[in-house]
Motif scaffolding. Structure first.
Motif, PDB file in Angstrom:
ATOM      1  N   ASP A 304       7.651  43.334  11.490  1.00  0.00           N
ATOM      2  CA  ASP A 304       6.872  42.648  12.532  1.00  0.00           C
ATOM      3  C   ASP A 304       7.592  42.787  13.860  1.00  0.00           C
ATOM      4  O   ASP A 304       8.421  41.952  14.225  1.00  0.00           O
ATOM      5  N   GLY A 307       6.963  39.956  16.440  1.00  0.00           N
ATOM      6  CA  GLY A 307       7.679  38.771  15.970  1.00  0.00           C
ATOM      7  C   GLY A 307       9.182  38.904  16.163  1.00  0.00           C
ATOM      8  O   GLY A 307       9.868  37.924  16.498  1.00  0.00           O
ATOM      9  N   TRP A 366       4.692  45.018  22.759  1.00  0.00           N
ATOM     10  CA  TRP A 366       5.338  44.315  21.649  1.00  0.00           C
ATOM     11  C   TRP A 366       6.373  43.302  22.143  1.00  0.00           C
ATOM     12  O   TRP A 366       6.842  42.481  21.368  1.00  0.00           O
TER      13      TRP A 366
END
Length: 576
Positions: A304, A307, A366
């Motif tokens: 991820d 994350g 991201w």
């Protein structure tokens, strides 16, 4: 991180020998005060009456080299030099000597400009590199066939003079000096073929020079000249420092190791807004380390990415990442590849540019705040800087779009595309052309890889590039001399010195930490180094660089220091 093949393998027997020999010398002080007789003044030597060579005038000869042979141009009024349809124009302006080219029907490969005149004897000359340095920069006497990319400095015993081209030229430019004059060569090829301009005129470059001033050191003179060549660098609003996992993980990295580094770096870094970067190097991409794309996801070790960037920030650090955007992967269509170079993407193809911009934008989306892009120079030109020389690239190959733009123009367009895709993220170029990166990227790697496995490589590559290219710092971009790794394979007494020098030099500081090698002594040294780097320091100045490729004497923040880089058995005579 590029040229990984150089640093990833070292014989264990040699490492053991180096460690044992170095351990025997532990009683020697790591960093000693510089001898009292050294100073920041220019080294003394025989002084010439006037070492400056004026280039702000029309050259005495211009040649062009075409697909059909070479031609000597005829000088006409108004700074025009002609041969058939080819015209080179030189014009003295307040910013320098502008050089332009037009040739409606001729495929032009190179332009040679020559200024005749006696070059004062006894001078020493320092050139630059096309992209990174490879442990080989040095002041030398007259070497007539020596190609000095972009610019060179000349020390005449009293003053240091600068000669070069403004950053962002439309050609790959290099210089030569000999006793009878100075030459500038401008490679205007498109790929490996002659440039076909048609009705377009090309602004090739702007030649600039700077006479040295009395009392300034060679380093101060070169830094001032770098600022002249690049009046508008793109710089981050903070000092760049932190961790890069390559020099201990070599691709064996993960989200867990990234977070572990983030927590440690945050705990050792000073409080305040300028947090350390934690950069994920090669190893995160879906196909695994060394596979070079695609870049639209990650592998199971990094499940991820958005994350992970959030967790890195929560730990008190800034997330950064590495990418190799110009290498083609298996699924790429053939028309996207450079013709004849099936492993490399062609940056003149619109779909390729769109793909690279999207890849950079995805990383920024991201949450990565620093993007390090790598390998574009060797992907496009087929050579690392160490093998470019005066030839730069092979003949005959071409871009898919044809021969209408120079390779330098194509590269500049690519860099601007990357810059646009990255948005507000800091961009660090690695294996990028120095003079073409300036003003576009906030930071650039200035030397080949250091190593977490072999001290000799760090000594050769790291110390040399920092000494001979730190004058570019904050003039072209922030200079990154590569990593100061802390591992079990490199003797701590050597690593401690390299860490200390980089932290005090004002350049970018990245560590690479094998957590099992970080004890109390290393933590304290890291705490001091990270505090220095976070605050930003005056430019570190080599003192003995006119005499050696590996300077040991440095002026750092007004203090003189001496380092001991060699192992007790001396430097390795083999390729490192």
């Amino acid at each position: 991180m590029s040229s990984k093949e150089h640093g990833a393998q070292t014989a264990s027997t040699r490492r053991q020998f180096v460690q044992q020999a170095a351990a025997a010398a532990l009683s020697t002080a790591l960093i000693a005060p510089l001898a009292p007789q050294a100073s920041g003044k220019a080294p003394r030597a025989a002084r010439s009456s006037s070492g400056y060579f004026d280039l702000q005038r029309a050259p005495d000869l211009i040649q062009i080299f075409t697909e059909d042979g070479d031609r000597k141009l005829s000088k006409e009024a108004g700074g025009r030099w002609t041969s058939q349809d080819a015209v080179v124009t030189t014009a003295v302006t307040p910013s320098g000597l502008n050089v332009s080219l037009s040739a409606s029907n001729t495929g032009v490969k190179r332009i040679h400009l020559r200024w005749n005149g006696a070059v004062a004897g006894g001078q020493r000359f320092l050139g630059d590199h096309w992209e990174r340095a490879y442990g080989d920069l040095e002041w030398r006497g007259v070497v007539p066939d020596r190609a000095m990319p972009w610019y060179f400095a000349a020390w005449d015993g009293a003053r240091t003079h600068g000669y070069g081209v403004m950053t962002g030229p439309a050609a790959f430019c290099f210089w030569q000096t000999d006793s009878d004059g100075i030459s500038l060569w401008a490679d205007v090829r498109s790929g490996g073929k002659g440039l076909r301009l048609g009705s377009r005129a090309l602004d090739v470059c702007t030649v600039v020079s700077r006479p040295g001033k009395g009392g300034e050191t060679p380093f101060a003179a070169l830094h001032a000249f770098c600022r002249q060549m690049c009046p508008q660098p793109r710089l981050a609003d903070h000092s760049i420092y932190g961790h890069n996992d390559w020099d201990f993980a070599y691709g064996n990295n993960s989200a867990a190791s990234t977070l572990e580094a983030a927590h440690l770096l945050a705990s050792l870094s000073p409080a305040g807004k300028n947090r350390p970067y934690v950069v994920i190097d090669d190893g995160w991409e879906p196909a695994g380390p060394g596979k070079a794309g695609p870049w639209d996801g990650s592998n199971s070790k990094f499940p991820d990415m958005p994350g992970l960037t959030s967790d890195v920030r929560k730990a008190g650090a800034r997330p950064g990442i590495w990418i190799r955007p110009t290498t083609a992967w298996e699924a790429m269509p053939d028309p996207w590849r450079i013709d004849g170079k099936h492993g490399s993407l062609d940056p003149t193809v619109p779909e390729v540019k769109a793909q690279i911009e999207a890849d950079m934008a995805r990383l920024a989306g991201w949450g990565f705040e620093l993007i390090k892009h790598d390998f574009s120079s060797v992907d496009i030109l087929g050579r690392f800087g160490s093998g470019m020389g005066s030839g730069i690239t092979d003949d005959h190959w071409k871009f898919r779009e044809g021969q209408g733009r120079t390779t330098a123009e194509v590269v500049l367009d690519l860099y601007q595309t990357m810059r646009k895709g990255a948005g507000s993220a800091v961009v660090l170029g690695c294996n990028t052309f120095s003079h073409l990166s300036a003003g576009i990227f906030e930071a650039c790697r200035i030397g080949d890889d250091t190593s977490g496995r072999d001290w000799e490589r760090t000594r050769k590559m790291g110390v040399n590039c920092l000494a001979f290219r730190n004058a570019q710092n904050r003039a072209f971009y922030a200079t990154d001399p590569d990593i100061a790794p802390i591992t079990h394979d490199v003797p701590w007494e050597k690593t401690a010195q390299w860490l200390d020098l980089v932290a005090r030099s004002g350049s970018v500081l990245f560590t690479s930490l094998d957590m099992t090698a970080v004890g109390p002594v290393q933590r304290e040294a890291l705490r001091e180094a990270l505090a220095l780097a976070a605050a930003g320091q005056p430019l570190g100045e080599p003192i003995d660089w006119l005499e050696t490729t590996c300077p040991q004497q440095w002026r750092l923040g007004g203090e003189m220091k001496q380092y001991r880089w060699q192992n007790p058995e001396g430097a390795s005579p083999f390729n490192v």
